[in-house]
Design a protein around this motif. Sequence first.
Motif, PDB file in Angstrom:
ATOM      1  N   ASP A  28      96.169  35.991  38.256  1.00 34.01           N
ATOM      2  CA  ASP A  28      97.299  36.058  39.180  1.00 34.01           C
ATOM      3  C   ASP A  28      97.409  34.718  39.901  1.00 34.01           C
ATOM      4  O   ASP A  28      96.494  33.889  39.853  1.00 34.01           O
ATOM      5  CB  ASP A  28      97.087  37.207  40.178  1.00 34.01           C
ATOM      6  CG  ASP A  28      98.356  37.543  40.955  1.00 34.01           C
ATOM      7  OD1 ASP A  28      99.449  37.132  40.512  1.00 34.01           O
ATOM      8  OD2 ASP A  28      98.250  38.213  42.002  1.00 34.01           O
ATOM      9  N   SER A  29      98.543  34.512  40.562  1.00 31.93           N
ATOM     10  CA  SER A  29      98.745  33.282  41.340  1.00 31.93           C
ATOM     11  C   SER A  29      99.341  33.650  42.692  1.00 31.93           C
ATOM     12  O   SER A  29     100.136  34.589  42.804  1.00 31.93           O
ATOM     13  CB  SER A  29      99.677  32.317  40.599  1.00 31.93           C
ATOM     14  OG  SER A  29     100.941  32.917  40.365  1.00 31.93           O
ATOM     15  N   PHE A  30      98.941  32.894  43.706  1.00 35.02           N
ATOM     16  CA  PHE A  30      99.415  33.138  45.070  1.00 35.02           C
ATOM     17  C   PHE A  30      99.357  31.832  45.841  1.00 35.02           C
ATOM     18  O   PHE A  30      98.308  31.172  45.892  1.00 35.02           O
ATOM     19  CB  PHE A  30      98.552  34.211  45.751  1.00 35.02           C
ATOM     20  CG  PHE A  30      98.963  34.529  47.152  1.00 35.02           C
ATOM     21  CD1 PHE A  30     100.095  35.291  47.394  1.00 35.02           C
ATOM     22  CD2 PHE A  30      98.226  34.054  48.227  1.00 35.02           C
ATOM     23  CE1 PHE A  30     100.473  35.601  48.692  1.00 35.02           C
ATOM     24  CE2 PHE A  30      98.597  34.353  49.527  1.00 35.02           C
ATOM     25  CZ  PHE A  30      99.729  35.132  49.755  1.00 35.02           C
ATOM     26  N   SER A  31     100.479  31.449  46.415  1.00 36.11           N
ATOM     27  CA  SER A  31     100.586  30.206  47.209  1.00 36.11           C
ATOM     28  C   SER A  31     100.119  28.990  46.425  1.00 36.11           C
ATOM     29  O   SER A  31      99.456  28.086  46.965  1.00 36.11           O
ATOM     30  CB  SER A  31      99.784  30.327  48.516  1.00 36.11           C
ATOM     31  OG  SER A  31     100.293  31.355  49.321  1.00 36.11           O
ATOM     32  N   TYR A  74      83.549  35.113  45.202  1.00 33.60           N
ATOM     33  CA  TYR A  74      83.783  36.428  44.613  1.00 33.60           C
ATOM     34  C   TYR A  74      83.681  37.489  45.708  1.00 33.60           C
ATOM     35  O   TYR A  74      82.763  37.438  46.547  1.00 33.60           O
ATOM     36  CB  TYR A  74      82.749  36.711  43.514  1.00 33.60           C
ATOM     37  CG  TYR A  74      82.859  35.789  42.325  1.00 33.60           C
ATOM     38  CD1 TYR A  74      83.607  36.138  41.214  1.00 33.60           C
ATOM     39  CD2 TYR A  74      82.201  34.546  42.326  1.00 33.60           C
ATOM     40  CE1 TYR A  74      83.704  35.278  40.118  1.00 33.60           C
ATOM     41  CE2 TYR A  74      82.298  33.687  41.240  1.00 33.60           C
ATOM     42  CZ  TYR A  74      83.043  34.067  40.147  1.00 33.60           C
ATOM     43  OH  TYR A  74      83.145  33.221  39.072  1.00 33.60           O
ATOM     44  N   PHE A  75      84.630  38.438  45.690  1.00 28.45           N
ATOM     45  CA  PHE A  75      84.650  39.519  46.668  1.00 28.45           C
ATOM     46  C   PHE A  75      84.744  40.852  45.929  1.00 28.45           C
ATOM     47  O   PHE A  75      85.676  41.066  45.139  1.00 28.45           O
ATOM     48  CB  PHE A  75      85.836  39.371  47.625  1.00 28.45           C
ATOM     49  CG  PHE A  75      85.810  38.092  48.424  1.00 28.45           C
ATOM     50  CD1 PHE A  75      85.180  38.047  49.657  1.00 28.45           C
ATOM     51  CD2 PHE A  75      86.401  36.933  47.933  1.00 28.45           C
ATOM     52  CE1 PHE A  75      85.147  36.875  50.393  1.00 28.45           C
ATOM     53  CE2 PHE A  75      86.378  35.753  48.657  1.00 28.45           C
ATOM     54  CZ  PHE A  75      85.754  35.728  49.901  1.00 28.45           C
ATOM     55  N   ARG A 132      95.374  29.778  41.691  1.00 30.00           N
ATOM     56  CA  ARG A 132      95.085  30.716  40.616  1.00 30.00           C
ATOM     57  C   ARG A 132      93.940  31.636  41.038  1.00 30.00           C
ATOM     58  O   ARG A 132      92.871  31.170  41.458  1.00 30.00           O
ATOM     59  CB  ARG A 132      94.719  29.961  39.341  1.00 30.00           C
ATOM     60  CG  ARG A 132      94.546  30.858  38.118  1.00 30.00           C
ATOM     61  CD  ARG A 132      94.298  30.013  36.886  1.00 30.00           C
ATOM     62  NE  ARG A 132      94.049  30.797  35.692  1.00 30.00           N
ATOM     63  CZ  ARG A 132      95.005  31.320  34.932  1.00 30.00           C
ATOM     64  NH1 ARG A 132      96.289  31.109  35.247  1.00 30.00           N
ATOM     65  NH2 ARG A 132      94.694  32.020  33.859  1.00 30.00           N
ATOM     66  N   LEU A 133      94.184  32.948  40.916  1.00 27.92           N
ATOM     67  CA  LEU A 133      93.193  33.940  41.283  1.00 27.92           C
ATOM     68  C   LEU A 133      92.971  34.880  40.101  1.00 27.92           C
ATOM     69  O   LEU A 133      93.802  34.950  39.190  1.00 27.92           O
ATOM     70  CB  LEU A 133      93.631  34.748  42.521  1.00 27.92           C
ATOM     71  CG  LEU A 133      94.013  33.948  43.782  1.00 27.92           C
ATOM     72  CD1 LEU A 133      95.512  33.707  43.803  1.00 27.92           C
ATOM     73  CD2 LEU A 133      93.612  34.711  45.030  1.00 27.92           C
ATOM     74  N   LEU A 170      87.355  40.095  43.114  1.00 29.21           N
ATOM     75  CA  LEU A 170      88.388  39.074  43.318  1.00 29.21           C
ATOM     76  C   LEU A 170      87.749  37.694  43.260  1.00 29.21           C
ATOM     77  O   LEU A 170      86.795  37.397  43.987  1.00 29.21           O
ATOM     78  CB  LEU A 170      89.081  39.285  44.662  1.00 29.21           C
ATOM     79  CG  LEU A 170      90.080  38.201  45.087  1.00 29.21           C
ATOM     80  CD1 LEU A 170      91.228  38.101  44.090  1.00 29.21           C
ATOM     81  CD2 LEU A 170      90.610  38.485  46.492  1.00 29.21           C
ATOM     82  N   LYS A 171      88.284  36.834  42.401  1.00 27.43           N
ATOM     83  CA  LYS A 171      87.783  35.466  42.233  1.00 27.43           C
ATOM     84  C   LYS A 171      88.853  34.504  42.731  1.00 27.43           C
ATOM     85  O   LYS A 171      89.990  34.521  42.243  1.00 27.43           O
ATOM     86  CB  LYS A 171      87.471  35.211  40.761  1.00 27.43           C
ATOM     87  CG  LYS A 171      87.102  33.783  40.426  1.00 27.43           C
ATOM     88  CD  LYS A 171      86.923  33.620  38.911  1.00 27.43           C
ATOM     89  CE  LYS A 171      86.713  32.176  38.516  1.00 27.43           C
ATOM     90  NZ  LYS A 171      86.601  32.013  37.045  1.00 27.43           N
ATOM     91  N   LEU A 172      88.500  33.672  43.701  1.00 26.64           N
ATOM     92  CA  LEU A 172      89.455  32.697  44.239  1.00 26.64           C
ATOM     93  C   LEU A 172      88.732  31.399  44.594  1.00 26.64           C
ATOM     94  O   LEU A 172      87.509  31.385  44.739  1.00 26.64           O
ATOM     95  CB  LEU A 172      90.202  33.265  45.451  1.00 26.64           C
ATOM     96  CG  LEU A 172      89.427  33.916  46.598  1.00 26.64           C
ATOM     97  CD1 LEU A 172      88.832  32.876  47.519  1.00 26.64           C
ATOM     98  CD2 LEU A 172      90.329  34.831  47.397  1.00 26.64           C
ATOM     99  N   PRO A 173      89.463  30.300  44.752  1.00 21.91           N
ATOM    100  CA  PRO A 173      88.821  29.004  45.058  1.00 21.91           C
ATOM    101  C   PRO A 173      88.033  29.060  46.361  1.00 21.91           C
ATOM    102  O   PRO A 173      88.526  29.546  47.383  1.00 21.91           O
ATOM    103  CB  PRO A 173      90.003  28.029  45.149  1.00 21.91           C
ATOM    104  CG  PRO A 173      91.077  28.672  44.328  1.00 21.91           C
ATOM    105  CD  PRO A 173      90.904  30.148  44.511  1.00 21.91           C
TER     106      PRO A 173
END
Length: 504
Positions: free
Chosen positions: A105-108, A45-46, A111-112, A133-136
């Motif tokens: 959202d999705s990027f490359s 998380y950021f 799933r974010l 911001l939540k990302l893997p």
Amino acid sequence: MEILSQMWSFLGLLTVLQNILPSQLLSLLHSFYESLQDFFSPYSYFEIPEFNGYCGVDVNDLYRHVNLYLNSVDPSATCPRLTLSRSKTSNRISFTVAPNHTVHDSFSGHRLSWIHHVDTLQDSLDERRSFSLKLPKRHRQTLLASYIDFVSARAEDFERVSRDRRLYTNNGHASYDSGWVSVPFRHPSTFQTLALEPELKERLTEDLTAFSNGREFYHRVGRAWKRGYLLHGPPGSGKSSLIAAMANFLCYDVYDLELTKVSDNSELRALLIQTTNRSIIVIEDIDCSLDLTADRLLKKKTSTPLMAENHGEENGRVTLSGLLNFTDGLWSCCGEERIIVFTTNHRDNVDPALVRCGRMDLHVRLGACGVHAFKALAMNYLGVESHARFGEVESCIRGGGALTPAEIGEILLRNRRDVDVAIKAVIMALQASLLMADRESDDRGRMPESIDRKLLESPDNWDSSPGKFDGKKRKEGSTWERKVKFFVRLKSLTKSDSGRRGRD
């Protein structure tokens, strides 16, 4: 029931501990719990707060970019609750993610999620906003930088096309606060409605597109990201409409600089600093705004250049050197993606130093209305793409009939209820301009006797006749040859018009 009873007991114990234990220990336990949760969670998380620091003054530009980005992707598809808003000067509805709701959202291929946090400060009505911001976790090193760059680029593009454009003018007080006042810019002119020849339209749109996409090119070659346009032509040729079309095409703000309100070069620099990126700075009638040519004459009369410079500063006015530094000096590099436009009715009256390459990169000549420009005006005002008398209009224009787009537009506007009457009025006005041009040429001098004899001959035999003229006489003869050709074309037009009336 037993499980619920145990849960209530545990919550009661937590409440008692919260009241008994000191706040420092509670904060330490909370941090330990978050660290333990982050360790076992597969996500990172950021936090992106609305303001940098704790004073709440320095706005975090990344928070604004995230908000714009979420508007560009339309979060209504993934977020069940949104806050809608619309300003008084805009027709566009903007979205804001509701407090403590999530947008996916999705990027490359990953799933974010964006979580919008809104917390009310204790003993205050102010709110603290932030995006999370939540990302893997295992892909955060490769995703974070590239995704943030993508969000910022997408946000800037969206802001360019969606923000409310403004028309600014200087108020004569650049030394205090802001030297510009503005109103919403809603000029309807576009390149689709502009009365220009297709080749010139294509040339301008390609040049503007290359400029707006040229960030990397200008940085690579070491040039300031700006471009200068000189628009020259008679009054009513469409210079102001072209500026509005350029602003609408690029989605730029417009700064209309009135030089007569600027007291000196320092105020001119202050006005330049206060302009924003992605803007068009316009100085109309540059040859009439200030007597800039007097600066060069003054330098010739004074013994040294230093004395001339001091004399210009003592007068407390904008000098030629100050305007040159404004357009192409070091101060012109304080911003990016700017277009500077000069307009004039008489290009020869502008000092050559102002219009050289590097300052005014593209010179655009706007004159009488051409055939394609007339058809564009007919489509705009009358809603017709073709007409039986378009051929007569084309013959008059190609024969030398000179009317500006403003003049033809006024004729079409006045007669817009009847297409036939409007086209006929345009033909009559073009023929009148032909007669007026011929009358002016008659006033310049009497026709030479040798040219008078040549008028008796067929125009096809002028080049092959033995009485050719040399030197000055040859030049005069070519002028009168064009005059006679005009009479031949006018006679043919009169015959065709009288024959049509006879059939009617």
